[in-house]
Write an enzyme that holds these catalytic residues in place. Structure first.
Site: not given
Length: 265
Positions: A8, A32, A105
């Site tokens: 990803c 982040g 996710c």
């Protein structure tokens, strides 16, 4: 044993999103991730986060040097997650008190097996659980439910605990054995990415991390024609699984890494 977070980062985040940032004439792409970008005379370097419990450098080994020049990681220098939450609260961000999550996710319910079965039909077919000599010890409900090093959930009993040593997709077999058989030292890697500004040196003493939950351990590089070919661990490590990443460090700095091709020796 796949690790989709790295893929990803390679594609969605650090190709598609980064390309969008450039199209918008952004000066940088800020993420982040808990890693550090350190500027040196030869260029940017990728380092482990200050907080070892939050460090995500393992997942970013495939970042290119060109991408690293454009990226910024402001959270990497924070001491712990409480600092992150405090800053989020100061800036009025709604995620300041959001609970931590370990789920992928795109699999919010945690049912990874169901996802893989949908994408790769046949991986949930039942098969044999065998020992190192090929003797059938039991049955399983699909190799997608197992990973190298796994002990629980085998449905077997015996005089010694048994662990998953290998998954044979062609035969639909889960190969098990004693814990002592899990140890591996020689790790060939494929599709290597090198982040050092100097070419890899054969015999260089480094540290290698073979899973996101493991710590880096002393190792030595084996190089062919300037490309990382294999890692020789100084002491055998358990649960070396093809499909996982082997990330190479020099102290806190990420030198590069690659995908574990097979576990030998």
């Amino acid at each position: 044993t796949p690790i989709p977070c790295i893929r990803c980062n390679q594609t969605v985040k650090f190709e598609d999103l980064l390309a969008t940032a450039r199209d918008l004439d952004a000066e940088a792409l800020v993420t982040g991730h808990y890693v550090r970008r350190v500027s040196r005379q030869m260029g940017a370097e990728l380092h482990r986060a200050v907080d070892p419990q939050r460090d995500q450098s393992y997942f970013l080994f495939a970042t290119s040097l060109a991408q690293l020049e454009f990226l910024r990681f402001p959270l990497g220098n924070l001491e712990d997650k409480s600092e992150t939450r405090a800053l989020a609260d100061v800036f009025g961000l709604p995620v300041a008190a959001k609970p931590d999550s370990q789920d992928i996710c795109f699999v919010p319910d945690g049912n990874y097996g169901q996802l893989i079965e949908r994408l790769r039909p046949g991986t949930a077919e039942p098969g044999d659980i065998v020992d190192l000599d090929g003797r059938v010890l039991g049955r399983h409900h699909g190799i997608i439910h197992f990973t190298v090093g796994q002990r629980r959930g085998l449905g077997l009993s015996g005089p010694v605990p048994l662990y998953v040593l290998k998954l044979d997709a062609s035969l639909g077999q889960v190969v098990v054995g004693p814990k002592a058989a899990l140890g591996r030292r020689h790790i060939p890697i494929r599709d290597a990415n090198w982040l050092d500004h100097l070419p890899p040196l054969d015999g260089r003493q480094v540290r290698a991390q073979i899973r996101s939950t493991h710590s880096p351990v002393p190792a030595q590089l084996a190089v062919v024609e300037g490309g990382v070919y294999a890692v020789e661990l100084m002491t055998a490590q358990e649960a070396v699984a093809p499909g996982q990443a082997c990330v190479i460090y020099d102290g806190e700095r990420v030198l590069g890494g690659g995908w574990i091709a097979r576990a030998m020796g």
